[in-house]
Design a protein around this motif. Structure first.
Motif, PDB file in Angstrom:
ATOM      1  N   ILE A 123       7.349  67.929 -78.121  1.00 57.89           N
ATOM      2  CA  ILE A 123       6.220  68.529 -77.401  1.00 57.89           C
ATOM      3  C   ILE A 123       5.702  67.620 -76.287  1.00 57.89           C
ATOM      4  O   ILE A 123       5.696  67.989 -75.107  1.00 57.89           O
ATOM      5  CB  ILE A 123       5.084  68.874 -78.387  1.00 57.89           C
ATOM      6  CG1 ILE A 123       5.557  69.946 -79.363  1.00 57.89           C
ATOM      7  CG2 ILE A 123       3.847  69.347 -77.630  1.00 57.89           C
ATOM      8  CD1 ILE A 123       4.575  70.262 -80.455  1.00 57.89           C
ATOM      9  N   ILE A 124       5.281  66.416 -76.645  1.00 51.82           N
ATOM     10  CA  ILE A 124       4.660  65.515 -75.668  1.00 51.82           C
ATOM     11  C   ILE A 124       5.578  65.187 -74.486  1.00 51.82           C
ATOM     12  O   ILE A 124       5.088  65.097 -73.348  1.00 51.82           O
ATOM     13  CB  ILE A 124       4.132  64.239 -76.363  1.00 51.82           C
ATOM     14  CG1 ILE A 124       2.913  64.603 -77.234  1.00 51.82           C
ATOM     15  CG2 ILE A 124       3.769  63.164 -75.357  1.00 51.82           C
ATOM     16  CD1 ILE A 124       2.340  63.449 -78.046  1.00 51.82           C
ATOM     17  N   PRO A 125       6.907  65.013 -74.683  1.00 58.13           N
ATOM     18  CA  PRO A 125       7.743  64.706 -73.508  1.00 58.13           C
ATOM     19  C   PRO A 125       7.602  65.699 -72.356  1.00 58.13           C
ATOM     20  O   PRO A 125       7.640  65.308 -71.185  1.00 58.13           O
ATOM     21  CB  PRO A 125       9.163  64.724 -74.085  1.00 58.13           C
ATOM     22  CG  PRO A 125       8.980  64.300 -75.508  1.00 58.13           C
ATOM     23  CD  PRO A 125       7.693  64.937 -75.937  1.00 58.13           C
ATOM     24  N   ASN A 126       7.407  66.976 -72.649  1.00 55.99           N
ATOM     25  CA  ASN A 126       7.188  67.963 -71.584  1.00 55.99           C
ATOM     26  C   ASN A 126       5.893  67.695 -70.839  1.00 55.99           C
ATOM     27  O   ASN A 126       5.816  67.859 -69.621  1.00 55.99           O
ATOM     28  CB  ASN A 126       7.128  69.380 -72.184  1.00 55.99           C
ATOM     29  CG  ASN A 126       8.425  69.815 -72.815  1.00 55.99           C
ATOM     30  OD1 ASN A 126       9.443  69.897 -72.162  1.00 55.99           O
ATOM     31  ND2 ASN A 126       8.381  70.086 -74.112  1.00 55.99           N
TER      32      ASN A 126
ATOM     33  N   MET B  28     -13.865  68.546 -81.323  1.00 59.95           N
ATOM     34  CA  MET B  28     -12.945  68.139 -80.263  1.00 59.95           C
ATOM     35  C   MET B  28     -12.854  69.208 -79.171  1.00 59.95           C
ATOM     36  O   MET B  28     -12.062  69.096 -78.234  1.00 59.95           O
ATOM     37  CB  MET B  28     -11.568  67.844 -80.855  1.00 59.95           C
ATOM     38  CG  MET B  28     -11.579  66.691 -81.849  1.00 59.95           C
ATOM     39  SD  MET B  28     -10.031  66.469 -82.762  1.00 59.95           S
ATOM     40  CE  MET B  28      -8.993  65.721 -81.493  1.00 59.95           C
ATOM     41  N   GLY B  29     -13.668  70.269 -79.307  1.00 60.63           N
ATOM     42  CA  GLY B  29     -13.794  71.257 -78.241  1.00 60.63           C
ATOM     43  C   GLY B  29     -12.864  72.447 -78.314  1.00 60.63           C
ATOM     44  O   GLY B  29     -12.649  73.126 -77.306  1.00 60.63           O
ATOM     45  N   VAL B  30     -12.319  72.732 -79.496  1.00 62.91           N
ATOM     46  CA  VAL B  30     -11.407  73.863 -79.620  1.00 62.91           C
ATOM     47  C   VAL B  30     -11.904  74.855 -80.665  1.00 62.91           C
ATOM     48  O   VAL B  30     -12.640  74.492 -81.585  1.00 62.91           O
ATOM     49  CB  VAL B  30      -9.976  73.404 -80.005  1.00 62.91           C
ATOM     50  CG1 VAL B  30      -9.368  72.557 -78.910  1.00 62.91           C
ATOM     51  CG2 VAL B  30      -9.971  72.662 -81.341  1.00 62.91           C
ATOM     52  N   GLU B  31     -11.493  76.094 -80.502  1.00 66.44           N
ATOM     53  CA  GLU B  31     -11.689  77.098 -81.539  1.00 66.44           C
ATOM     54  C   GLU B  31     -10.582  76.905 -82.562  1.00 66.44           C
ATOM     55  O   GLU B  31      -9.427  76.634 -82.210  1.00 66.44           O
ATOM     56  CB  GLU B  31     -11.607  78.494 -80.932  1.00 66.44           C
ATOM     57  CG  GLU B  31     -11.685  79.612 -81.964  1.00 66.44           C
ATOM     58  CD  GLU B  31     -11.453  80.982 -81.365  1.00 66.44           C
ATOM     59  OE1 GLU B  31     -11.224  81.924 -82.152  1.00 66.44           O
ATOM     60  OE2 GLU B  31     -11.459  81.110 -80.121  1.00 66.44           O
TER      61      GLU B  31
ATOM     62  N   PRO C  72      -4.309  63.070 -70.557  1.00 69.37           N
ATOM     63  CA  PRO C  72      -5.713  63.094 -70.146  1.00 69.37           C
ATOM     64  C   PRO C  72      -5.979  64.279 -69.218  1.00 69.37           C
ATOM     65  O   PRO C  72      -5.192  64.579 -68.327  1.00 69.37           O
ATOM     66  CB  PRO C  72      -5.881  61.757 -69.408  1.00 69.37           C
ATOM     67  CG  PRO C  72      -4.796  60.886 -69.933  1.00 69.37           C
ATOM     68  CD  PRO C  72      -3.641  61.807 -70.208  1.00 69.37           C
ATOM     69  N   GLY C  73      -7.047  64.965 -69.457  1.00 69.52           N
ATOM     70  CA  GLY C  73      -7.377  66.117 -68.629  1.00 69.52           C
ATOM     71  C   GLY C  73      -6.869  67.437 -69.185  1.00 69.52           C
ATOM     72  O   GLY C  73      -7.269  68.509 -68.718  1.00 69.52           O
TER      73      GLY C  73
ATOM     74  N   LEU D 152      -2.054  64.398 -78.883  1.00 66.62           N
ATOM     75  CA  LEU D 152      -1.680  65.282 -77.782  1.00 66.62           C
ATOM     76  C   LEU D 152      -2.595  65.045 -76.581  1.00 66.62           C
ATOM     77  O   LEU D 152      -2.133  64.853 -75.448  1.00 66.62           O
ATOM     78  CB  LEU D 152      -1.772  66.733 -78.255  1.00 66.62           C
ATOM     79  CG  LEU D 152      -1.115  67.812 -77.409  1.00 66.62           C
ATOM     80  CD1 LEU D 152       0.390  67.624 -77.352  1.00 66.62           C
ATOM     81  CD2 LEU D 152      -1.453  69.186 -77.980  1.00 66.62           C
ATOM     82  N   LEU D 153      -3.902  65.003 -76.832  1.00 67.27           N
ATOM     83  CA  LEU D 153      -4.876  64.820 -75.763  1.00 67.27           C
ATOM     84  C   LEU D 153      -4.841  63.395 -75.211  1.00 67.27           C
ATOM     85  O   LEU D 153      -5.054  63.169 -74.019  1.00 67.27           O
ATOM     86  CB  LEU D 153      -6.283  65.153 -76.268  1.00 67.27           C
ATOM     87  CG  LEU D 153      -6.486  66.601 -76.744  1.00 67.27           C
ATOM     88  CD1 LEU D 153      -7.887  66.794 -77.308  1.00 67.27           C
ATOM     89  CD2 LEU D 153      -6.221  67.586 -75.602  1.00 67.27           C
TER      90      LEU D 153
END
Length: 338
Positions: free
Chosen positions: A204-207, A294-297, A254-255, A249-250
């Motif tokens: 996932i993160i490599p993308n 963390m700001g998610v539903e 960043p952003g 992931l975050l």
């Protein structure tokens, strides 16, 4: 540089435009579900794989690894017929052939004939009459590296997956990588962007380490969903909770902003828990309150299939994801229970 979408964006089509990002088994499983509610699908696939048949073709022919691409093409096939089975057939013997799948060899041959990996993917996709499109996140030859908690650097996806120390971060070499333009365009025009499920650090993160991919996700007005893994992955996410997955992931991107995190809340049968424990894996636990902070539903649903393995169920995932594309879901709402 990615331009932000205009507020005069055209009204949503009859079928939602869905982009899925990842690699490995998780991505192909998700695609089998998504194709049941929309034909307008774009898969953006990692090209950091350096193991198995893909790794051999990458080393010997100098092409991008075709394995995850092949799996996505088969998953999106109009009908998973004899031709799909042929794509997935893996030779069990034969000098030079053992371990290779016919689909990988076909993509390699099409690349050699056309001189272009993207053209090869399009041609292979036509053979299986797929719904949607499959793109690598980049056509550049990238190497994935990881810094472990003991400050050592490990090079290569296959070696990273076997790490005995926890992973602090992953990064690409080269660091500045150009994306496939069609992948960026799909992200900008999407109604729904789904990240995961799949190996967090190696699929996932490599993308998302490709700057324009991450920027396009941020600029897109799509609904953005992270589908968390059901089980931890030895060598990558030992002991990780859902909050840890999201945090990493975050941290790497960043952003990046996400709207929804989907977590399985169906209990894992004891026989499977015990079998996975022998491999060092456990069910991913979660704290809904911490995730919301963390700001998610947070959406908690039974989205798994139990056989000899614990896997996401394509149709269960699709039912939940389809509902999230309905007009009344345009505004955030409180956490949903089972």
């Amino acid at each position: 540089m990615v331009a932000r979408q205009s507020s005069s964006r055209k009204r949503r089509k009859s079928h939602p435009r869905v982009v899925v990002i990842g690699g490995g088994t998780g991505l192909s499983t998700l695609l089998r579900g998504v194709k049941t509610y929309t034909p307008d699908i774009t898969a953006v696939v990692t090209v950091a794989d350096d193991g198995g048949s893909s790794g051999r073709l990458r080393k010997e022919m100098g092409i991008l690894p075709p394995g995850d691409i092949r799996n996505c093409i088969v998953a999106l096939a109009e009908e998973e017929s004899l031709m799909s089975s042929l794509f997935q057939y893996r030779f069990q013997q034969g000098e030079g052939l053992k371990g290779h799948s016919i689909g990988n060899l076909l993509i390699a041959a099409l690349t050699d004939i056309s001189g272009d990996f993207l053209t090869a993917i399009r041609q292979a996709s036509k053979i299986l009459k797929i719904k949607g499109r499959v793109y690598p996140s980049t056509t550049e030859k990238v190497v994935l590296l990881a810094e472990l908690d003991n400050n050592t650097i490990v090079e290569g996806q296959s070696r990273i997956m076997r790490s005995e120390h926890p992973i602090k971060r992953v990064f690409l070499r080269p660091r500045e990588v150009s994306p496939v333009p069609e992948a960026v365009q799909a992200l900008m025009e999407a109604d729904q962007i789904i990240i995961g499920p799949g190996s967090l650090f190696t699929s996932i993160i490599p993308n998302l380490l490709i700057p324009d991919i991450a920027e396009a996700i941020g600029a897109s007005r799509a609904q953005k969903i992270y589908v968390c893994n059901v089980m931890t992955q030895p060598g990558e996410t030992n002991g990780y909770r859902a909050e840890d997955h999201l945090s990493k992931l975050l941290e790497h991107c960043p952003g990046l902003t996400l709207d929804i995190v989907m977590v399985n809340n169906s209990p894992i049968p004891r026989r499977l828990r015990e079998a996975y424990a022998l491999e060092g894996a456990v069910a991913v636990d979660f704290d809904s309150s911490r995730l919301e902070e963390m700001g998610v539903e947070v959406i908690l649903k039974d989205v798994v299939n139990f056989s000899n393995f614990v896997r996401h169920d394509p149709l269960k995932l699709a039912r939940v994801l389809k509902k999230l594309t309905e007009p009344e879901r345009s505004a955030p709402c409180p956490s949903l229970g089972k």
